[in-house]
Design an enzyme around this catalytic site. Structure first.
Site, PDB file in Angstrom:
ATOM      1  N   SER A 227      -9.977  -1.324   6.675  1.00  0.00           N
ATOM      2  CA  SER A 227      -9.214  -1.108   5.198  1.00  0.00           C
ATOM      3  C   SER A 227      -8.694  -2.208   4.644  1.00  0.00           C
ATOM      4  O   SER A 227      -8.058  -2.134   3.512  1.00  0.00           O
ATOM      5  CB  SER A 227      -8.316   0.179   5.748  1.00  0.00           C
TER       6      SER A 227
ATOM      7  N   LYS B  58       0.861  -1.106   0.021  1.00  0.00           N
ATOM      8  CA  LYS B  58       0.133   0.107  -0.051  1.00  0.00           C
ATOM      9  C   LYS B  58       0.963   1.379  -0.201  1.00  0.00           C
ATOM     10  O   LYS B  58       1.850   1.236   0.612  1.00  0.00           O
ATOM     11  CB  LYS B  58      -0.866  -0.076   1.033  1.00  0.00           C
TER      12      LYS B  58
ATOM     13  N   SER C 221      -9.211   1.356   2.517  1.00  0.00           N
ATOM     14  CA  SER C 221      -8.503   2.303   1.981  1.00  0.00           C
ATOM     15  C   SER C 221      -7.349   1.613   1.074  1.00  0.00           C
ATOM     16  O   SER C 221      -6.664   2.036   0.503  1.00  0.00           O
ATOM     17  CB  SER C 221      -7.830   3.189   2.704  1.00  0.00           C
TER      18      SER C 221
END
Length: 566
Positions: free
Chosen positions: A235, A135, A211
């Protein structure tokens, strides 16, 4: 000198990304599918960029199997890395899932690993030659961590996060970073630099989640062997659910969260809900491999906040599951079924999916299902308390950072992210006292009073919704508040008959519930058909291994592979 305008920064950043891509790894613009093409998952196979060998490498192995193939010299690390870089580049064209394309350095790293294997006859570690994505929030020395905020672009990290060093020490190849929502505070991954991450199964009607949306999409598109995300409200688990893959949120402090760029002041999350680092993968076995690597990385030696020690995963003092012992003693495995968070009622497809799963579990004489009530157990109090922690820091610094380049908020945040007065010490102390009291109460009311070994519940009160329509987060944020390990397991798809049911006679519980029922409007229902359905498997605090073993058990039950006698 005033900062550059966000649009100028965006254009420079996109040009930098284009320069990182080889043209022969890209689908020509004239051959890209139109926006009306929803499902793009088969395009990597049909576009002509991947050779048959590339396709086999990226499509046919789990992480352990591919690592063994490299060790046995069936493939070199260079050809494995090249194949995944190609597929990641294709995935990005179709879904906007990447931020930093580290393909040149990845191939160079793979060449080093091949030379090491040739010279020593040994692999560097269990991830030797495996391309792993991370990420965008994870710092890598010399690389941006812009997290969807233009003001953070072109400020490369000075050091790498401990999890990056751990993966590299195990032989991994970090080949890209993945897209996130602006500030990572949204449940749909869109920002003003890299655009919106699209769900590859249905780019028009289904969210890609957030996310860690870019991470889950890349894994689903098989552009990465596995990925690393973070989870503070769901997330990891939400994107895993909506993209048909699996994800795992361990407890706080099991994996170092140092070296993460968030756009907030240092230690700001310590006065909110604290994020957890965890893996996203296509198989539950691969999640376990990641956790093994984490344990052997001994991150407690570089991060004093890591609450782990040697053997905490591989030689856990708590049995992986009390299953074998219980079977020997003729005691059943007890699985609690939590149908709702008590705040937002699940829509019919969610209810029917959990009902079918409960029925499957009840066919096994060595499993007992135990119904749990979110109100009598006090679970229904989690969402409101979680929300108070989300706003405790105030958010003024983050907003000033975003606005410093005249950048607008993305639509999802525009009505939700506003500066608030930070919590006073007195108020924050009271929040911590409430959290402690609620955690203690739920530990007893769920695990002790009901004598259960695992808990199963929905990921959300709705199926996979359209972009920017995700509603309640209470089903996932509760387990961050409580610090219970939780993982997502796929259990099927929404059936056509599931969308014909009504919610007549059910009382609307409040504002969250009212918004959720709006997702059951006739205009949305047909779009849910065929979308993924998943559940969370949850274990008591500190029982990550039990949670993972429970995920494997549930997967076998759903697939019909579990024997009548466990």
């Amino acid at each position: 000198m005033s900062p550059a305008n966000w649009e100028t920064i965006r254009d420079r950043k996109l040009e930098e990304q284009r320069s990182q891509l080889r043209q022969d790894w890209l689908i020509p613009e004239s051959q890209l599918p139109s926006d009306n093409v929803s499902d793009v998952t088969d395009i990597p196979r049909t576009c002509g960029i991947l050779s048959s060998r590339d396709f086999k490498i990226t499509d046919s192995y789990d992480a352990r199997g591919l690592a063994e193939a490299i060790r046995a010299k069936i493939y070199t690390a260079v050809e494995v890395t090249t194949a995944f870089c190609k597929r990641a580049a294709i995935a990005n064209q179709l879904t906007s899932c990447l931020t930093e394309c580290l393909f040149d350095s990845a191939v160079a790293r793979a060449a080093f690993l091949d030379a090491h294997l040739d010279r020593t006859g040994q692999t560097l570690g269990p991830l030797h030659g495996l391309p792993i994505s991370v990420k965008d929030t994870f710092d890598i020395e010399g690389i941006d961590s812009s997290v969807g905020i233009s003001a953070l672009a072109f400020h490369p990290a000075q050091d790498s996060a401990p999890i990056i060093d751990t993966l590299l020490s195990a032989g991994a190849v970090i080949h890209c970073k993945t897209n996130v929502p602006q500030s990572m505070l949204a449940l749909d991954s869109v920002n003003n630099i890299f655009g919106r991450v699209l769900n590859p199964r249905n780019r028009r009607q289904w969210t890609a989640g957030g996310s860690s949306g870019g991470e889950a999409v890349l894994v689903a598109m098989k552009g990465s062997v596995m990925g690393v995300g973070t989870d503070v409200g769901g997330s990891i688990r939400i994107p895993a659910f909506v993209n048909g893959v699996v994800g795992f949120k361990p407890g706080k402090g099991r994996i170092s969260d140092k070296g993460l760029t968030t756009g907030q002041l240092p230690a700001a999350e310590n006065v909110g809900l604290e994020s957890c680092v965890g893996p996203i993968a296509r198989t539950i076995e691969d999640l376990g491999l990641f956790m093994e690597v984490v344990e052997h990385g001994r991150m407690w030696e570089v991060d004093p906040e890591v609450k782990a020690e040697e053997g905490w995963w591989t030689r856990s003092p708590d049995p992986a599951l009390p299953l074998r012992t219980k079977v020997q003693e003729e005691k059943p495995l007890r699985i609690g079924i939590l149908p709702s968070d008590g705040v937002t009622s699940p829509l019919p497809p969610v209810k029917s999916s959990l009902h079918r799963l409960t029925g499957l579990l009840q066919t096994h004489k060595d499993i007992q299902t135990v119904p749990l009530n979110p109100h009598t157990t006090a679970f229904s109090q989690c969402q409101s308390l979680s929300n108070k922690f989300f706003s405790a820091e105030g958010g003024a610094h983050l907003l000033s950072l975003i606005y410093s380049t005249s950048e607008p908020l993305i639509p999802w945040l525009s009505t939700r992210l506003r500066p608030k007065t930070p919590a006073t010490l007195t108020h924050f102390r009271a929040l911590l006292a409430q959290k402690s009291a609620l955690s203690t109460r739920l530990l007893r009311s769920i695990w002790v009073d009901h004598d259960i070994d695992l808990l199963i519940c929905p990921v959300a009160p709705h199926p996979v919704p359209p972009p920017d329509a995700w509603n309640a987060v209470g089903y996932t944020s509760a387990f961050v508040l409580l610090d219970w390990p939780a993982g997502v397991v796929q259990v099927g798809r929404v059936r056509r008959e599931d969308v014909r049911a009504e919610m007549e006679g059910e009382e609307v519980k409040g504002g969250w519930d009212r918004v959720n029922r709006g997702l059951w409007d006739e205009r949305f229902r047909e779009g849910y058909v065929g979308s993924w359905m998943a559940v969370q498997v949850v274990a008591p605090p500190g029982r990550e291994r039990r949670c993972w073993e429970g995920m494997k058990l549930l997967e076998r039950v759903v697939a019909g592979r579990e024997r009548a006698r466990l």
